[in-house]
Design an enzyme around this catalytic site. Structure first.
Site, mmCIF file in Angstrom:
data_model
loop_
_atom_site.group_PDB
_atom_site.id
_atom_site.type_symbol
_atom_site.label_atom_id
_atom_site.label_comp_id
_atom_site.label_asym_id
_atom_site.label_seq_id
_atom_site.Cartn_x
_atom_site.Cartn_y
_atom_site.Cartn_z
ATOM 1 N N GLU A 13 0.832 -1.199 0.000
ATOM 2 C CA GLU A 13 0.000 0.000 0.000
ATOM 3 C C GLU A 13 0.870 1.255 0.000
ATOM 4 O O GLU A 13 1.934 1.279 0.603
ATOM 5 C CB GLU A 13 -0.877 -0.003 1.249
ATOM 6 C CG GLU A 13 -1.839 -1.171 1.232
ATOM 7 C CD GLU A 13 -2.629 -1.335 2.503
ATOM 8 O OE1 GLU A 13 -3.653 -2.003 2.452
ATOM 9 O OE2 GLU A 13 -2.208 -0.808 3.548
ATOM 10 N N CYS B 182 3.338 8.696 0.963
ATOM 11 C CA CYS B 182 3.716 7.838 2.090
ATOM 12 C C CYS B 182 4.022 6.463 1.492
ATOM 13 O O CYS B 182 3.137 5.803 0.943
ATOM 14 C CB CYS B 182 2.557 7.786 3.084
ATOM 15 S SG CYS B 182 2.830 6.609 4.423
ATOM 16 N N CYS C 249 6.241 -6.298 8.299
ATOM 17 C CA CYS C 249 7.305 -5.761 9.156
ATOM 18 C C CYS C 249 7.612 -6.807 10.222
ATOM 19 O O CYS C 249 6.689 -7.405 10.785
ATOM 20 C CB CYS C 249 6.860 -4.459 9.824
ATOM 21 S SG CYS C 249 8.135 -3.767 10.923
ATOM 22 N N CYS D 209 5.104 -4.420 16.495
ATOM 23 C CA CYS D 209 4.582 -3.482 17.493
ATOM 24 C C CYS D 209 3.096 -3.775 17.729
ATOM 25 O O CYS D 209 2.338 -3.996 16.793
ATOM 26 C CB CYS D 209 4.770 -2.044 17.015
ATOM 27 S SG CYS D 209 6.500 -1.634 16.743
ATOM 28 N N CYS E 151 0.249 -1.710 15.878
ATOM 29 C CA CYS E 151 0.391 -1.463 14.444
ATOM 30 C C CYS E 151 -0.109 -2.640 13.602
ATOM 31 O O CYS E 151 0.294 -3.781 13.817
ATOM 32 C CB CYS E 151 1.860 -1.179 14.147
ATOM 33 S SG CYS E 151 2.255 -1.089 12.406
ATOM 34 N N CYS F 211 -1.502 6.041 9.260
ATOM 35 C CA CYS F 211 -0.373 5.285 9.778
ATOM 36 C C CYS F 211 -0.857 4.159 10.675
ATOM 37 O O CYS F 211 -1.768 4.333 11.458
ATOM 38 C CB CYS F 211 0.507 6.185 10.624
ATOM 39 S SG CYS F 211 1.270 7.463 9.667
HETATM 40 N N1 SAH Z 1 8.486 1.306 10.889
HETATM 41 C C1 SAH Z 1 8.583 2.714 10.898
HETATM 42 C C2 SAH Z 1 7.789 3.393 9.812
HETATM 43 C C3 SAH Z 1 6.404 2.873 9.555
HETATM 44 S S1 SAH Z 1 5.231 3.111 10.832
HETATM 45 C C4 SAH Z 1 8.231 3.264 12.265
HETATM 46 O O1 SAH Z 1 7.738 2.521 13.092
HETATM 47 O O2 SAH Z 1 8.524 4.427 12.477
HETATM 48 C C5 SAH Z 1 4.875 4.822 10.647
HETATM 49 C C6 SAH Z 1 4.275 5.473 11.887
HETATM 50 O O3 SAH Z 1 2.944 4.999 12.136
HETATM 51 C C7 SAH Z 1 5.056 5.205 13.149
HETATM 52 O O4 SAH Z 1 5.265 6.359 13.906
HETATM 53 C C8 SAH Z 1 4.130 4.285 13.874
HETATM 54 O O5 SAH Z 1 4.394 4.258 15.201
HETATM 55 C C9 SAH Z 1 2.782 4.858 13.510
HETATM 56 N N2 SAH Z 1 1.652 3.979 13.859
HETATM 57 C C10 SAH Z 1 1.676 2.646 13.972
HETATM 58 N N3 SAH Z 1 0.446 2.182 14.355
HETATM 59 C C11 SAH Z 1 -0.354 3.260 14.459
HETATM 60 C C12 SAH Z 1 -1.752 3.430 14.789
HETATM 61 N N4 SAH Z 1 -2.526 2.398 15.060
HETATM 62 N N5 SAH Z 1 -2.242 4.705 14.803
HETATM 63 C C13 SAH Z 1 -1.460 5.750 14.472
HETATM 64 N N6 SAH Z 1 -0.155 5.661 14.142
HETATM 65 C C14 SAH Z 1 0.401 4.421 14.137
HETATM 66 FE FE1 SF4 Z 2 6.982 -2.111 12.036
HETATM 67 FE FE2 SF4 Z 2 4.622 -1.004 12.522
HETATM 68 FE FE3 SF4 Z 2 6.448 -1.147 14.455
HETATM 69 FE FE4 SF4 Z 2 6.815 0.549 12.351
HETATM 70 S S1 SF4 Z 2 5.208 0.650 13.895
HETATM 71 S S2 SF4 Z 2 8.303 -0.851 13.300
HETATM 72 S S3 SF4 Z 2 5.854 -0.675 10.725
HETATM 73 S S4 SF4 Z 2 5.467 -2.906 13.447
#
Ligand code: SAH
Ligand code: SF4
Length: 349
Positions: free
Chosen positions: A91, A109, A116, A120, A123, A334
């Protein structure tokens, strides 16, 4: 087997032409054709001889994704799902920004991995696990495809994946898109967002100094961060801090700390105090508080204390902004990015 020409930097392409005993400037002609004129077939690059066009066509292909779907949110973020040559789906999101005086610009973006590995808890991408890294050409093609819609001035690497775990391909994609013989995008308009892979922050500081850096912190309390971001346990906060100090010394750049506010999880007074303690002596950071977007894989909710949390940081001398994420109604925001090829979990948001 044929190779994707979008995997090659200008220097690599020059090397290729040299190996054919051709003039180096042919590489610039090809870059111009693909990245400025947006040619999608070698056979139409008329600055090259017919013979050379055919040679290129025998050795390379030009990746063109298949568009699977697109959806635009009420606030002007369009999520595209593209199919890769191995049928995997990724995406990419095109975001329209408007400032207070009505000026508009577009941000792409981009994804860097299919899934990944870092898992997390908050996410959606993290729940997919990792399938593979994207190739350089697949990163570049996302940008070109989004730019078919509107001229784009900014890139954020905040789509699927952790950019610093696919460092070489991200670096090459940046080199290609910022090359003055091609798309010539401003390096200062590119932001890499990392969850904090510290050894790679040092490498980034040494090698790609002009891009901007954002670090996803989400908690400044070690055990809490370990539980929210289990894949980052090997990169503790004290080492992250050292890496950021090095990064700033080396590049002079500021760093954005991204902090998602999740109800009852990381939004208490002691969480804010820990964040102040972590950031206070890092004079070059600013905190970006992010509204949590709900995903159906956990029970997390957006915090009810966003304003209060921001106020606490501000009164304690930090620079802190509150970001309202765009595109929530089409799952383009995000952390809501997740694809649904057969092997992956399907999210019905
Ligand atoms: N892996 C990298 C980049 C991709 S994630 C990182 O973690 O920075 C991009 C952003 O989206 C990160 O700041 C992440 O913490 C945020 N993000 C992840 N899950 C989210 C959610 N449910 N709501 C809002 N932002 C989120
Ligand atoms: Fe990976 Fe999502 Fe954590 Fe970014 S926020 S490092 S995309 S699992």
């Amino acid at each position: 087997m044929k190779k994707d020409i979008k995997n090659l930097t200008l220097r690599e392409l020059e090397g290729f032409f040299a190996s054919l005993n051709e003039k180096k400037y042919r590489a610039k002609e090809v870059f111009n054709a693909i990245y400025k004129e947006r040619k999608e077939s070698f056979l139409t690059i008329t600055t090259l001889s017919k013979e050379l066009r055919e040679t290129l066509d025998n050795i390379f292909y030009i990746t063109i994704f298949k568009e699977i779907s697109r959806k635009t949110s009420k606030d002007d973020a369009t999520k595209f799902v593209f199919e890769l040559s191995d049928k995997r789906l990724i995406e990419s999101v095109l975001i329209k920004n408007t400032n207070k005086i009505g000026r508009t610009w577009f941000t792409a973006c981009l994804s860097t991995q299919v899934g990944c590995p870092l898992g997390c808890q908050f996410c959606a991408t993290g729940k997919m696990g990792i399938i593979r890294n994207l190739e350089t050409g697949e990163i570049v093609e996302q940008f070109l495809r989004l730019e078919r819609e509107n001229p784009i001035s900014n890139i954020v690497f905040m789509g699927l994946g952790e950019p610093l775990l696919n460092y070489e391909n991200v670096k090459k994609a940046i080199q290609i898109l910022t090359d003055e013989n091609g798309r010539n995008l401003g390096k200062r308009h590119i932001t890499i967002s990392t969850s904090g892979i510290t050894p790679m922050i040092y490498k980034l500081a040494d090698e790609i100094q002009s891009v901007k850096l954002a670090v996803s912190l989400h908690s400044a309390i070690q055990i809490k961060r370990d539980s929210l971001m289990p894949g980052l346990k090997n990169y503790p906060l004290n080492k992250l801090k050292e890496a950021l100090v090095y990064y700033n010394k080396k590049t002079g750049n500021t760093v954005t700390l991204e902090y998602l506010l999740i109800d009852g999880i990381n939004d208490s007074r002691s969480d804010a105090e820990a964040l102040v303690k972590f950031s206070r002596d890092l004079r070059f950071v600013k905190v970006n508080l992010i509204h949590y977007n709900e995903i159906p894989i956990n029970n997390f909710k957006p915090s009810s204390k966003e304003i209060e949390f921001q106020k606490f940081l501000l009164t304690n001398g930090l620079r802190a902004t509150l970001r309202l994420s765009k595109g929530t109604d089409v799952s383009a925001a995000c952390g809501q990015l997740a694809t649904n090829s057969k092997e992956n979990i399907q999210f019905k948001i």
